[in-house]
Design a protein around this motif. Structure first.
Motif, PDB file in Angstrom:
ATOM      1  N   ARG A 374       0.523  -0.937  -0.174  1.00  0.00           N
ATOM      2  CA  ARG A 374       0.294  -0.352  -0.272  1.00  0.00           C
ATOM      3  C   ARG A 374       0.973   2.108   0.375  1.00  0.00           C
ATOM      4  O   ARG A 374       0.239   2.253  -0.736  1.00  0.00           O
ATOM      5  CB  ARG A 374      -0.683  -0.015   1.086  1.00  0.00           C
ATOM      6  N   ILE A 377       1.777   1.649  -3.775  1.00  0.00           N
ATOM      7  CA  ILE A 377       0.923   2.555  -4.712  1.00  0.00           C
ATOM      8  C   ILE A 377       0.964   3.433  -4.417  1.00  0.00           C
ATOM      9  O   ILE A 377       0.343   4.585  -5.636  1.00  0.00           O
ATOM     10  CB  ILE A 377      -0.277   1.059  -4.724  1.00  0.00           C
ATOM     11  N   ALA A 378       1.163   4.212  -2.737  1.00  0.00           N
ATOM     12  CA  ALA A 378       0.592   5.053  -2.453  1.00  0.00           C
ATOM     13  C   ALA A 378       1.418   6.214  -2.935  1.00  0.00           C
ATOM     14  O   ALA A 378       1.166   7.186  -3.351  1.00  0.00           O
ATOM     15  CB  ALA A 378      -0.212   5.442  -1.091  1.00  0.00           C
ATOM     16  N   MET A 384       2.254  10.156  -3.826  1.00  0.00           N
ATOM     17  CA  MET A 384       1.574  11.138  -2.258  1.00  0.00           C
ATOM     18  C   MET A 384       2.871  11.074  -1.623  1.00  0.00           C
ATOM     19  O   MET A 384       3.402  10.148  -1.831  1.00  0.00           O
ATOM     20  CB  MET A 384       0.739   9.832  -1.906  1.00  0.00           C
ATOM     21  N   PRO A 385       3.088  11.741  -0.886  1.00  0.00           N
ATOM     22  CA  PRO A 385       4.047  11.980   0.282  1.00  0.00           C
ATOM     23  C   PRO A 385       4.909  10.707   1.192  1.00  0.00           C
ATOM     24  O   PRO A 385       4.333  10.689   2.146  1.00  0.00           O
ATOM     25  CB  PRO A 385       4.423  13.559   0.578  1.00  0.00           C
TER      26      PRO A 385
ATOM     27  N   VAL B 220      -7.466  12.957  -4.286  1.00  0.00           N
ATOM     28  CA  VAL B 220      -5.314  12.460  -3.926  1.00  0.00           C
ATOM     29  C   VAL B 220      -5.199  14.293  -4.123  1.00  0.00           C
ATOM     30  O   VAL B 220      -4.078  14.430  -2.930  1.00  0.00           O
ATOM     31  CB  VAL B 220      -4.683  11.799  -4.391  1.00  0.00           C
ATOM     32  N   ALA B 234      -2.415  13.791   2.856  1.00  0.00           N
ATOM     33  CA  ALA B 234      -1.549  12.961   1.846  1.00  0.00           C
ATOM     34  C   ALA B 234      -0.280  12.533   2.335  1.00  0.00           C
ATOM     35  O   ALA B 234       0.319  11.406   2.146  1.00  0.00           O
ATOM     36  CB  ALA B 234      -1.587  13.244   0.534  1.00  0.00           C
ATOM     37  N   MET B 235       0.435  12.905   3.538  1.00  0.00           N
ATOM     38  CA  MET B 235       1.591  12.602   3.688  1.00  0.00           C
ATOM     39  C   MET B 235       0.919  11.230   5.093  1.00  0.00           C
ATOM     40  O   MET B 235       2.106   9.865   5.820  1.00  0.00           O
ATOM     41  CB  MET B 235       2.306  13.190   4.884  1.00  0.00           C
ATOM     42  N   GLN B 237      -0.075   8.192   7.160  1.00  0.00           N
ATOM     43  CA  GLN B 237       0.002   6.835   5.581  1.00  0.00           C
ATOM     44  C   GLN B 237      -1.363   6.026   6.204  1.00  0.00           C
ATOM     45  O   GLN B 237      -1.941   5.261   5.525  1.00  0.00           O
ATOM     46  CB  GLN B 237       0.749   5.900   7.267  1.00  0.00           C
ATOM     47  N   LEU B 239      -3.899   7.741   5.181  1.00  0.00           N
ATOM     48  CA  LEU B 239      -4.636   8.161   4.254  1.00  0.00           C
ATOM     49  C   LEU B 239      -4.596   7.368   3.328  1.00  0.00           C
ATOM     50  O   LEU B 239      -5.163   7.427   1.741  1.00  0.00           O
ATOM     51  CB  LEU B 239      -5.136   9.007   4.224  1.00  0.00           C
ATOM     52  N   LYS B 240      -3.114   7.553   2.884  1.00  0.00           N
ATOM     53  CA  LYS B 240      -2.433   6.811   2.078  1.00  0.00           C
ATOM     54  C   LYS B 240      -2.617   5.364   1.460  1.00  0.00           C
ATOM     55  O   LYS B 240      -2.720   5.070   0.753  1.00  0.00           O
ATOM     56  CB  LYS B 240      -0.683   6.897   2.447  1.00  0.00           C
ATOM     57  N   HIS B 241      -2.883   4.716   2.398  1.00  0.00           N
ATOM     58  CA  HIS B 241      -3.575   3.518   2.677  1.00  0.00           C
ATOM     59  C   HIS B 241      -4.802   3.097   1.970  1.00  0.00           C
ATOM     60  O   HIS B 241      -5.234   2.076   1.206  1.00  0.00           O
ATOM     61  CB  HIS B 241      -3.481   2.393   3.711  1.00  0.00           C
ATOM     62  N   CYS B 243      -6.060   5.541   0.359  1.00  0.00           N
ATOM     63  CA  CYS B 243      -6.215   5.690  -1.432  1.00  0.00           C
ATOM     64  C   CYS B 243      -5.234   4.514  -1.916  1.00  0.00           C
ATOM     65  O   CYS B 243      -5.575   3.999  -2.960  1.00  0.00           O
ATOM     66  CB  CYS B 243      -5.108   7.078  -1.254  1.00  0.00           C
ATOM     67  N   ALA B 244      -4.188   3.434  -1.878  1.00  0.00           N
ATOM     68  CA  ALA B 244      -3.645   2.842  -2.782  1.00  0.00           C
ATOM     69  C   ALA B 244      -5.067   2.035  -2.463  1.00  0.00           C
ATOM     70  O   ALA B 244      -5.329   0.781  -3.402  1.00  0.00           O
ATOM     71  CB  ALA B 244      -2.623   2.532  -1.473  1.00  0.00           C
ATOM     72  N   ASP B 245      -6.409   1.545  -1.201  1.00  0.00           N
ATOM     73  CA  ASP B 245      -6.542   0.393  -1.613  1.00  0.00           C
ATOM     74  C   ASP B 245      -7.820   0.505  -2.883  1.00  0.00           C
ATOM     75  O   ASP B 245      -8.370  -0.051  -3.366  1.00  0.00           O
ATOM     76  CB  ASP B 245      -7.705   0.119  -0.256  1.00  0.00           C
ATOM     77  N   LYS B 247      -7.718   2.311  -5.302  1.00  0.00           N
ATOM     78  CA  LYS B 247      -6.442   2.368  -6.751  1.00  0.00           C
ATOM     79  C   LYS B 247      -6.674   1.033  -7.180  1.00  0.00           C
ATOM     80  O   LYS B 247      -6.637   0.553  -8.292  1.00  0.00           O
ATOM     81  CB  LYS B 247      -5.207   3.120  -6.798  1.00  0.00           C
ATOM     82  N   THR B 248      -6.759   0.275  -5.911  1.00  0.00           N
ATOM     83  CA  THR B 248      -6.223  -1.386  -6.133  1.00  0.00           C
ATOM     84  C   THR B 248      -7.265  -2.057  -7.333  1.00  0.00           C
ATOM     85  O   THR B 248      -7.389  -2.917  -7.877  1.00  0.00           O
ATOM     86  CB  THR B 248      -5.824  -1.943  -4.713  1.00  0.00           C
TER      87      THR B 248
END
Lengths: 393, 339
Positions: A374, A377-378, A384-385, B220, B234-235, B237, B239-241, B243-245, B247-248
């Motif tokens: 993850r 991907i992010a 994303m930073p 994003v 966006a930094m 994690q 929230l990043k995870h 977003c990654a889900d 996208k997946t």
């Protein structure tokens, strides 16, 4: 002949060879881990002889020099024929080959690569108790004394290390500078004095992984791959060489195993239960989607348009589909699956859904956990930073 | 042969990502001019004879900008006309339909039956009836065009949560179909209805995934820009995870979209299950998009809600999710039993 005709010819060749040589009853012959290992060794030797074991190796090797499209055909046929997956030789033919072939010396290539085809097996000594997802923080220490490295430390989660002849070992040769810069890549003999292997008992009764303890183990400087301190780069370059094919093969094997759930539905007379039918339909679509993304990924790789993070998407899609598949089987199986009996090692289908369910976790954890994927991907695909690095208690 | 990437580029140029819900009438004119409506009919009928993946690309790109133009019902009607073996002046109908004379049709739901040769129907899901001359009506054993200005045909615009589409309820009260406007009868009519249901599902799936991609991009970008606790959201994690889900799920569903769009053997159930997967992914993405936007995501001035409303409408269109899941399960059981 067109490329397509060539591929179809190869498919026919593999298929007819498998019709004669597919190992019959291998599941029954893999009921203990030792028997499983024997089945694996025999099957690997047979595939080497037939020229189907190492399609991804370079052309100078018998059975090597095949493009990704040809490799895909071979794996599809192996999956279709329900042959055992090559697990014991996996680290040898993929990671050891890629590492030694791309970054090794001529002497290393000569010494180690032909031996792999004769059945010598490798394991990976990468992870440590305190270096899992954060692999670069590894601490296993190697000190250069004369022309030998003297190694002390511990490795963990090494797949089938108890059966391995040799080890791809990452060690720390320096603590200065960024943590990646002090890592060195060595090739180690598992029979060297000071190497102790201790299998790890897993929740499903497997001993698929082992710990490796290193106590003043000596490895000659000629066994180093790349320069001292270049180990991280060597490992990065060779680690993910196989991912696309493996996940393609696994996705199709899962699709091919959906009949097992259909069988449970009939056995428990649930074929007219709309709730069960929905769960089943949803699962089949999810698995079809995992197959489609694995295919797309390989195609993109062949066409050179793979994006950063794509491999992580394929892995997370497959591993979640596998979890859903084994969970539905487990739920439908009811109490029957809670009785502990003999299981088949090294297969998606162990013969018991509780064991399958526990096995399915391996894919959300091993090979870069779902959470690490993850992040990839992010950060790499969605840009994303990263989080700030310095953090102290 | 037109490449898919050329179609995508043309669509993105004509409908740039930053202009959501572009004006319907202007869009419609532009699409007809660009020849999109004629992409599917075979060349001998004056079309371009392009495959299902070409129209899928168009629906995907139109989903991305929440297009309000009635290209989906229009393409379904054109497919039906092209498949007809009894419609008089077929070529003429196709030419008119491809140059922008809209024939609309229901996108699922409602009821329609034939009694004593007359059609009675209540179709609560018909796009852009105000712009259309005819509606394509399906009843068991009959597919026919019905003029919207005929006697006993009423259309009434519905007020929808999703304002990116204009939907009408069209009612037919014992309307005797004009013999010259019949597209198919008997088994041929039922087979055509089934095939078009598959086409509708595929188009909606593409619409969903185009929109889901846009909603992820929007989210994003917002998270990168919005700062709290002295850093961009966006930094974080957590929230990043998420977003990654998202996208997946979208990328995997998209792989299935293209695989089934290109597979002539995909059944209507395969396409319905695909639409359901795509709509559920779209739903999840837009739910998460609003949540991650925080309060601004609940305001009318922000674009988030536009995606969420379209996602929920898509989920309800073209058959209910539970029914498609069940049908997919039933189909897989039958396939396995006969393998």
């Amino acid at each position: 002949m067109s490329e397509q005709t060539d591929l179809e010819a190869l498919r026919a060749e593999v298929r007819s060879w498998l019709a004669e040589n597919k190992p019959a009853g291998w599941r029954d012959l893999s009921r203990t881990q030792d028997d499983f290992v024997k089945t694996q060794r025999d099957w690997f030797a047979k595939l080497v002889k037939a020229g189907f074991a190492i399609p991804h190796w370079t052309a100078e090797w018998p059975g090597g020099g095949r493009g990704l499209a040809e490799q895909k055909v071979i794996y599809e046929e192996l999956a279709e024929a329900d042959c055992p997956r090559l697990l014991l030789s996996f680290a040898s033919t993929y990671h050891a080959f890629a590492t030694i072939n791309e970054c090794g010396t001529e002497a290393q290539k000569k010494r180690y690569l032909p031996a792999i085809l004769e059945g010598e097996t490798w394991c990976q000594g990468f992870s440590e108790p305190n270096a899992g997802s954060d692999l670069a923080s590894l601490k296993c220490k190697a000190e250069l004394k004369g022309d030998k490295y003297v190694i002390n430390g511990q490795k963990i989660w090494s797949t089938m290390a108890q059966y391995a002849d040799r080890c791809l070992l990452l060690v720390r040769t320096s603590s200065d500078g960024p943590k990646q810069a002090g890592i060195t890549y060595l090739l180690m003999d598992m029979k060297a004095p000071g190497v102790t292997v201790s299998p790890i008992n897993q929740i499903q009764g497997d001993e698929e992984f082992a710990e490796i303890f290193l106590d003043d183990v000596e490895v000659g400087v000629e066994e180093r791959v790349g320069e001292e301190g270049a180990g991280w780069a060597v490992a990065q370059a060779t680690l993910s060489s196989e991912r696309g094919l493996t996940l393609m093969e696994l996705s199709y094997r899962m699709r091919g195993a959906v009949w097992r759930i259909a069988e449970l539905i009939r056995k428990h007379q649930r074929a007219e239960d709309p709730g069960i039918l929905r769960d089943f339909g949803k699962l089949v679509t999810q698995i079809d989607s995992a197959c489609a993304i694995a295919d797309t990924f390989l195609e993109n790789r062949m066409n050179g348009i793979e994006r950063l993070g794509d491999a992580s998407i394929v892995k997370n899609t497959y591993s979640r589909a596998l979890r859903a598949y084994s969970l539905l089987g487990l739920r439908l199986g009811g109490l029957d699956e809670q009785y502990r009996g003999p299981i088949t090692f090294g297969d998606l289908n162990t013969g018991n859904w509780m064991a399958d369910f526990m096995n399915s976790y391996a894919w959300t954890i091993a090979g870069g956990s779902e959470e690490v994927q993850r992040n990839i991907i992010a950060e790499r695909m969605l840009e994303m930073p990263r989080e700030p690095k310095n953090w102290t208690f | 042969m037109i490449e898919l990437s050329e179609l995508r580029d043309a669509a993105q140029k004509a409908f740039p990502a930053d202009q959501l819900v572009p004006d319907r009438d202007k869009s419609w004119e532009l699409m007809a001019e660009m020849g999109w409506l004629m992409m599917r009919p075979p060349e001998e009928l004056g079309g371009l004879g392009l495959g299902r993946d070409a129209s899928t690309m168009i629906h995907f790109e139109l989903g991305r900008v929440l297009s309000s133009a009635p290209v989906l019902p229009a393409m379904l009607a054109i497919e039906a006309i092209a498949a007809s073996d009894c419609l008089a002046d077929k070529e003429d109908w196709i030419e008119r339909a491809c140059t922008g004379e809209l024939i609309t049709t229901s996108l699922g739901g409602g009821s329609a039956q034939l009694e004593g040769g007359a059609i009675s129907a209540k179709l609560p899901n018909v796009p852009d009836a105000d712009l259309a001359g005819h509606v394509l009506v399906f009843v068991p054993g009959l597919v026919a065009l019905v003029p919207l200005d005929a006697q006993h045909v009423e259309s009434c615009e519905l007020e929808m949560w999703d304002c990116s589409r204009r939907l009408f309820e069209v009612t037919l009260d014992a309307v005797t179909p004009d013999e010259t406007l019949v597209i198919a009868r008997g088994d041929a009519a039922d087979a055509l209805a089934d095939r078009l249901l598959g086409e509708l599902s595929l188009a909606l799936a593409a619409d969903c995934l185009g929109g889901a991609n846009a909603a992820i991009e929007l989210t994003v970008e917002f998270l990168k820009m919005r700062k709290q606790f002295d850093r961009p959201l966006a930094m974080f994690q957590v929230l990043k995870h998420r977003c990654a889900d998202l996208k997946t799920q979208v990328v995997s569903a998209e792989a299935l979209l293209w695989s089934r769009a290109g597979n002539a053997d995909a059944t209507t159930t395969d396409l319905g299950a695909l639409k359901t997967l795509a709509a559920e992914v779209y739903q999840f993405v837009t739910e998460e998009a609003i949540q991650m936007h925080g309060g601004i995501g609940l305001t009318d001035e922000h674009q988030c809600h536009l995606f969420m409303k379209r996602a929920m409408l898509n989920l309800a269109m073209g058959g209910m999710p539970d029914e498609w899941h069940e049908a997919a399960g039933r189909q897989a059981l039958v396939d396995i039993a006969s393998a």
